[in-house]
Design a protein around this motif. Structure first.
Motif, PDB file in Angstrom:
ATOM      1  N   SER A   4       0.821  -1.201   0.000  1.00  0.00           N
ATOM      2  CA  SER A   4       0.000   0.000   0.000  1.00  0.00           C
ATOM      3  C   SER A   4       0.860   1.257   0.000  1.00  0.00           C
ATOM      4  N   ALA A  15       0.242   5.578   1.409  1.00  0.00           N
ATOM      5  CA  ALA A  15      -0.635   6.424   2.208  1.00  0.00           C
ATOM      6  C   ALA A  15      -0.252   7.884   2.031  1.00  0.00           C
ATOM      7  N   ILE A  34      -5.144  10.871   5.159  1.00  0.00           N
ATOM      8  CA  ILE A  34      -6.029  11.334   4.090  1.00  0.00           C
ATOM      9  C   ILE A  34      -6.513  10.138   3.284  1.00  0.00           C
ATOM     10  N   THR A  35      -5.580   9.284   2.911  1.00  0.00           N
ATOM     11  CA  THR A  35      -5.949   8.072   2.189  1.00  0.00           C
ATOM     12  C   THR A  35      -4.860   7.021   2.374  1.00  0.00           C
ATOM     13  N   ARG A  36      -5.278   5.766   2.350  1.00  0.00           N
ATOM     14  CA  ARG A  36      -4.355   4.633   2.286  1.00  0.00           C
ATOM     15  C   ARG A  36      -4.917   3.736   1.191  1.00  0.00           C
ATOM     16  N   HIS A  37      -4.048   3.369   0.262  1.00  0.00           N
ATOM     17  CA  HIS A  37      -4.518   2.532  -0.838  1.00  0.00           C
ATOM     18  C   HIS A  37      -3.709   1.245  -0.889  1.00  0.00           C
ATOM     19  N   ILE A  81      -5.094  10.362  -7.329  1.00  0.00           N
ATOM     20  CA  ILE A  81      -5.475  10.456  -5.917  1.00  0.00           C
ATOM     21  C   ILE A  81      -6.272  11.728  -5.654  1.00  0.00           C
ATOM     22  N   ASP A  99      -9.361  12.282  -5.647  1.00  0.00           N
ATOM     23  CA  ASP A  99     -10.441  11.957  -4.727  1.00  0.00           C
ATOM     24  C   ASP A  99      -9.903  10.884  -3.787  1.00  0.00           C
ATOM     25  N   PRO A 100      -9.541  11.247  -2.559  1.00  0.00           N
ATOM     26  CA  PRO A 100      -8.931  10.277  -1.634  1.00  0.00           C
ATOM     27  C   PRO A 100      -9.807   9.067  -1.340  1.00  0.00           C
ATOM     28  N   ASN A 101     -11.108   9.193  -1.559  1.00  0.00           N
ATOM     29  CA  ASN A 101     -12.022   8.074  -1.316  1.00  0.00           C
ATOM     30  C   ASN A 101     -12.196   7.176  -2.527  1.00  0.00           C
ATOM     31  N   ASN A 102     -11.571   7.554  -3.629  1.00  0.00           N
ATOM     32  CA  ASN A 102     -11.697   6.786  -4.864  1.00  0.00           C
ATOM     33  C   ASN A 102     -10.386   6.844  -5.656  1.00  0.00           C
ATOM     34  N   VAL A 103      -9.339   6.243  -5.117  1.00  0.00           N
ATOM     35  CA  VAL A 103      -8.036   6.209  -5.774  1.00  0.00           C
ATOM     36  C   VAL A 103      -8.133   5.315  -7.003  1.00  0.00           C
TER      37      VAL A 103
END
Length: 174
Positions: A14, A16, A34-37, A73, A75-79
């Motif tokens: 991942s 982040a 903010i985001t982790r993918h 990235i 949109d942090p909720n939709n990488v």
């Protein structure tokens, strides 16, 4: 600075992004995330954002099927994964950096490879310089050759550091 920290989470498959605006000292809390993918077969060794911080390039150092990847990235909720690239069947990528609309990647046994990312739907390899020519004939995924790249010098100069042959200075005429 955008007050963000970009982390390659090597063994977690991942990457982040954290907001470090209010971080003090050495403690980073998950509340700053903010985001982790997380992604399949990841071994995220390196992550670098574009200047507008809407995209990141990641490198996966072991020779899985996708060495170099570009992610949206914004949109942090939709990488979203926009591009995957493998340079040779056994070649290993080490680091990649973004300057302007170009990815500059260091591949151990292939050297410096440059991609134009100005059109995110049509990413094109536009240049390469092999700093370790003896590696391609006997490539088996070794760590010999180009260890690093630095495209942030003034002008068109790029530094490539080859563990076998030393410092290589390149000129990139954009």
């Amino acid at each position: 600075s955008d007050n963000k920290m970009y982390l390659a989470e090597l063994y977690n498959s991942s990457f982040a992004v954290y907001d470090i605006t209010s971080v003090s000292g050495s403690i980073l809390e998950e509340t700053n995330l903010i985001t982790r993918h997380k992604y399949t077969n990841g071994f995220t060794h390196n992550i670098t954002p574009t200047e507008d911080h809407k995209y990141v390039v990641t490198t996966d150092e072991p020779h899985h099927s996708d060495h170099l990847q570009l992610w949206d990235i914004s949109d942090p909720n939709n990488v979203k994964n926009l591009w995957k690239h493998q340079e040779g069947t056994a070649s290993i990528v080490h680091n990649a950096f973004i300057k302007n609309d170009y990815i500059f990647a260091s591949y151990y046994d292939r050297g410096t490879v440059i991609f134009d990312i100005s059109d995110k739907d049509m990413i094109v390899k536009i240049g390469e310089f092999d700093t370790y020519p003896e590696g391609q004939e006997h490539s088996n995924g070794t760590f010999n050759g180009n260890w690093g790249i630095y495209p942030f010098l003034n002008g068109n100069n790029i530094e490539s550091s080859d563990g076998t042959h030393g410092l290589v200075m390149l000129e990139f005429d954009q």
